[in-house]
Design an enzyme around this catalytic site. Structure first.
Site, PDB file in Angstrom:
ATOM      1  N   ASN A 141       0.973  -1.238  -0.017  1.00 54.41           N
ATOM      2  CA  ASN A 141      -0.039   0.125   0.085  1.00 54.41           C
ATOM      3  C   ASN A 141       0.760   1.369  -0.138  1.00 54.41           C
ATOM      4  O   ASN A 141       1.858   1.152   0.565  1.00 54.41           O
ATOM      5  CB  ASN A 141      -0.775  -0.079   1.288  1.00 54.41           C
ATOM      6  CG  ASN A 141      -2.038  -0.922   1.332  1.00 54.41           C
ATOM      7  OD1 ASN A 141      -2.301  -1.423   0.241  1.00 54.41           O
ATOM      8  ND2 ASN A 141      -2.207  -1.378   2.534  1.00 54.41           N
ATOM      9  N   GLY A 154       1.870  -6.644   3.904  1.00 52.52           N
ATOM     10  CA  GLY A 154       2.927  -7.632   3.504  1.00 52.52           C
ATOM     11  C   GLY A 154       4.299  -6.905   3.112  1.00 52.52           C
ATOM     12  O   GLY A 154       5.282  -7.467   3.469  1.00 52.52           O
ATOM     13  N   ASN A 213       5.602  -4.279   4.392  1.00 51.46           N
ATOM     14  CA  ASN A 213       6.047  -4.099   5.797  1.00 51.46           C
ATOM     15  C   ASN A 213       6.972  -5.285   6.224  1.00 51.46           C
ATOM     16  O   ASN A 213       8.207  -5.099   6.920  1.00 51.46           O
ATOM     17  CB  ASN A 213       5.255  -3.527   6.833  1.00 51.46           C
ATOM     18  CG  ASN A 213       4.420  -2.168   6.468  1.00 51.46           C
ATOM     19  OD1 ASN A 213       4.923  -1.252   5.601  1.00 51.46           O
ATOM     20  ND2 ASN A 213       3.497  -1.808   7.189  1.00 51.46           N
ATOM     21  N   GLU A 228      -4.462  -9.000   4.146  1.00 51.65           N
ATOM     22  CA  GLU A 228      -4.834  -7.858   3.421  1.00 51.65           C
ATOM     23  C   GLU A 228      -4.825  -8.258   1.671  1.00 51.65           C
ATOM     24  O   GLU A 228      -4.823  -7.314   0.928  1.00 51.65           O
ATOM     25  CB  GLU A 228      -4.005  -6.553   3.500  1.00 51.65           C
ATOM     26  CG  GLU A 228      -4.260  -5.980   4.855  1.00 51.65           C
ATOM     27  CD  GLU A 228      -3.562  -4.703   4.920  1.00 51.65           C
ATOM     28  OE1 GLU A 228      -3.866  -3.701   5.629  1.00 51.65           O
ATOM     29  OE2 GLU A 228      -2.224  -4.633   4.188  1.00 51.65           O
ATOM     30  N   ASN A 239      -3.312  -9.644  17.746  1.00 50.06           N
ATOM     31  CA  ASN A 239      -3.495  -8.736  18.729  1.00 50.06           C
ATOM     32  C   ASN A 239      -4.651  -8.972  19.481  1.00 50.06           C
ATOM     33  O   ASN A 239      -5.296  -9.896  19.184  1.00 50.06           O
ATOM     34  CB  ASN A 239      -3.430  -7.130  18.179  1.00 50.06           C
ATOM     35  CG  ASN A 239      -4.469  -6.879  17.363  1.00 50.06           C
ATOM     36  OD1 ASN A 239      -5.637  -7.401  17.675  1.00 50.06           O
ATOM     37  ND2 ASN A 239      -4.462  -5.741  16.616  1.00 50.06           N
ATOM     38  N   GLY A 252      -0.161  -4.651  22.951  1.00 53.86           N
ATOM     39  CA  GLY A 252       0.484  -3.330  23.035  1.00 53.86           C
ATOM     40  C   GLY A 252       1.534  -3.394  24.114  1.00 53.86           C
ATOM     41  O   GLY A 252       2.238  -4.297  24.421  1.00 53.86           O
ATOM     42  N   GLY A 287       2.337  -6.234  26.927  1.00 58.54           N
ATOM     43  CA  GLY A 287       3.079  -7.197  26.684  1.00 58.54           C
ATOM     44  C   GLY A 287       2.560  -8.169  25.645  1.00 58.54           C
ATOM     45  O   GLY A 287       1.694  -7.714  24.935  1.00 58.54           O
ATOM     46  N   ASP A 318       4.697   6.752  16.647  1.00 58.89           N
ATOM     47  CA  ASP A 318       3.634   6.296  15.751  1.00 58.89           C
ATOM     48  C   ASP A 318       3.663   4.768  15.887  1.00 58.89           C
ATOM     49  O   ASP A 318       4.640   4.152  15.575  1.00 58.89           O
ATOM     50  CB  ASP A 318       4.076   6.734  14.370  1.00 58.89           C
ATOM     51  CG  ASP A 318       3.103   6.217  13.080  1.00 58.89           C
ATOM     52  OD1 ASP A 318       2.414   5.572  13.575  1.00 58.89           O
ATOM     53  OD2 ASP A 318       3.477   6.684  11.979  1.00 58.89           O
ATOM     54  N   ALA A 366       2.825  -0.245  12.037  1.00 59.26           N
ATOM     55  CA  ALA A 366       3.734  -1.412  11.609  1.00 59.26           C
ATOM     56  C   ALA A 366       4.389  -1.813  12.614  1.00 59.26           C
ATOM     57  O   ALA A 366       5.203  -2.615  12.389  1.00 59.26           O
ATOM     58  CB  ALA A 366       4.987  -0.679  10.554  1.00 59.26           C
ATOM     59  N   ALA A 367       4.167  -1.383  14.076  1.00 64.40           N
ATOM     60  CA  ALA A 367       4.718  -2.169  15.103  1.00 64.40           C
ATOM     61  C   ALA A 367       4.318  -3.639  15.134  1.00 64.40           C
ATOM     62  O   ALA A 367       5.030  -4.606  15.336  1.00 64.40           O
ATOM     63  CB  ALA A 367       4.233  -1.629  16.565  1.00 64.40           C
ATOM     64  N   GLY A 368       3.125  -3.932  14.809  1.00 61.66           N
ATOM     65  CA  GLY A 368       2.659  -5.642  14.700  1.00 61.66           C
ATOM     66  C   GLY A 368       3.271  -6.162  13.585  1.00 61.66           C
ATOM     67  O   GLY A 368       3.660  -7.366  13.488  1.00 61.66           O
ATOM     68  N   ASP A 369       3.613  -5.536  12.619  1.00 61.00           N
ATOM     69  CA  ASP A 369       4.365  -6.209  11.475  1.00 61.00           C
ATOM     70  C   ASP A 369       5.657  -6.327  11.707  1.00 61.00           C
ATOM     71  O   ASP A 369       6.083  -7.562  11.520  1.00 61.00           O
ATOM     72  CB  ASP A 369       4.162  -5.233  10.069  1.00 61.00           C
ATOM     73  CG  ASP A 369       2.656  -4.752   9.464  1.00 61.00           C
ATOM     74  OD1 ASP A 369       2.001  -5.796   9.768  1.00 61.00           O
ATOM     75  OD2 ASP A 369       2.468  -3.932   9.060  1.00 61.00           O
TER      76      ASP A 369
END
Ligand code: RIB
Length: 287
Positions: free
Chosen positions: A11, A41, A43, A135, A176, A199, A202, A224, A227-230
Site C-alpha cells: 500500500n 505484506g 512492511n 490484506e 493482537n 500493546g 506485553g 507512531d 507497523a509495530a505489529g508487522d
C-alpha cells in the site's frame, strides 16, 4: 542465511498526524500530511530484510505512479520483487491513516491491486519460512498454506474469516488482543504457536493453551505505532526459524516492535537487527 517468502499487500500510506483521533462523525483539523510506503505484506518483508534474512515478496501493485512510491524502500532494502506483479487498470493499494500525537492510529485500506493476488498468480519458491497476513484474498492464503513446506506463519490481520486449514497448517499465528477476541474459540484449531500481543502491556506465546513465554516490550518514546505489529510478526518468525528459544525470540520480537514505534511512518520506522539488539541491551542494563 535464513530465507523467507512473504505473501501480502503493498500500500501507499497517506498519513495525517493530528493532536488526537476523531470520534465517529467528528472532524479534527490542524493535521500534518505525509506519504509512506506501507502495506502489511510489504512492511513484513522489509522488516525481515532489515533483520538480516533473505526475503522475497509475492504481491500485486497497479501500473500507476503510486506503485513506484510504494515499492521504493523495498527496492532500496534488497527485497526480491521478482514475484511482485504490476496489474493493468487497477490502482495500487492505498491506506488512509490517522495518527494521534499519542502514537495511536486508525487505518482504512482501499486494497486496489492487492485484490488481484489470486492463487493462480503465486509461484512460491522454496524457503525456510513463509509469512502472510490477510490484506490479500483469503483463498490465496489457503493456497499458500497447502503448497509450502517450511515454517508457516500467518498474522491474522485484519481479522477476517479464513479457511480452517490455514489455522491447522500454521506453525505460528500472530494476533493482537482485538483480533484474538474476534477469532475466539476458532483459534483452538491451531496446534502450532499462537502469539497474542497486548500493546505496551506485553505479549504471550502459547501452544495448545500452554504458555511458552511471556514478556513486556522495552519502554520507548512512542511516536507512531503503525507497523509495530508487522515488525513484531516478522521478527518473531525470523527468530524462531533461526532456532532462538521461545523466550529469546519473544524478547527479540517485542524489542523490534517497540523500536518501530519510535519513528514516524510504516517502512521508515522498521529497525535493523543492530538497532533491535541495542534496544534489548539498553533494556537489560536498565533492569
Ligand atoms: O500494519 C500497518 C499497515 O496496515 C499500514 O502500512 C497500512 O498500509 C495498512 O496496511
Amino acid at each position: 542465511m535464513t530465507s523467507v517468502v512473504v505473501i501480502g499487500s503493498v500500500n501507499l500510506d497517506i498519513v495525517a498526524v493530528a493532536d488526537r483521533l476523531p470520534a465517529p462523525g467528528e472532524t479534527v483539523t490542524g493535521a500534518d500530511l505525509a506519504r509512506y510506503p506501507g502495506g502489511k505484506g510489504a512492511n513484513q518483508a522489509l522488516a525481515v530484510a532489515r533483520l538480516g534474512a533473505d526475503v522475497c515478496l509475492l504481491a500485486c501493485v497497479g501500473t500507476d505512479a503510486a506503485a513506484d512510491e510504494a515499492l521504493a524502500l523495498l527496492r532500496a532494502g534488497g527485497v526480491d520483487l521478482a514475484g511482485c506483479v504490476a496489474v493493468d487498470e487497477i490502482a495500487t493499494g492505498v491506506a488512509l491513516i490517522s495518527v494521534a500525537k499519542s502514537g495511536e492510529n486508525q487505518i482504512v485500506v482501499a486494497p486496489g491491486a492487492n485484490r488481484a493476488l489470486s492463487p493462480e498468480r503465486l509461484v512460491i519458491p522454496a524457503a525456510d519460512a513463509l509469512i502472510c497476513q490477510l490484506e490479500v484474498p483469503v483463498e490465496t492464503i489457503a493456497h499458500a498454506a497447502a503448497n509450502f513446506d517450511g515454517f508457516f506463519c500467518v498474522n491474522l490481520a485484519p481479522a477476517r474469516h479464513v479457511d480452517v486449514t490455514v489455522l491447522q497448517r500454521a506453525d505460528l499465528v500472530v494476533v493482537n488482543e482485538t483480533e484474538a477476541a474476534w477469532y475466539g474459540d476458532s483459534l483452538a484449531a491451531c496446534h502450532g504457536m499462537i502469539a497474542t500481543t497486548f500493546g505496551a502491556a506485553g505479549v504471550v506465546l502459547q501452544k495448545n493453551g500452554v504458555d511458552l513465554a511471556r514478556t513486556k516490550p522495552p519502554r520507548v518514546q512512542v511516536v507512531d505505532t503503525t507497523a509495530a505489529g508487522d515488525t513484531f510478526t516478522a521478527a518473531l518468525a525470523v527468530a524462531l526459524v533461526e532456532g532462538q528459544s521461545p523466550e529469546d525470540a519473544l524478547n527479540f520480537a517485542c524489542a523490534a516492535g517497540a523500536a518501530a514505534t519510535t519513528k514516524a511512518g510504516a517502512q521508515p520506522s522498521l529497525p535493523t537487527r543492530a538497532e533491535v539488539l541495542q534496544l534489548l541491551q539498553e533494556a537489560a542494563s536498565e533492569g
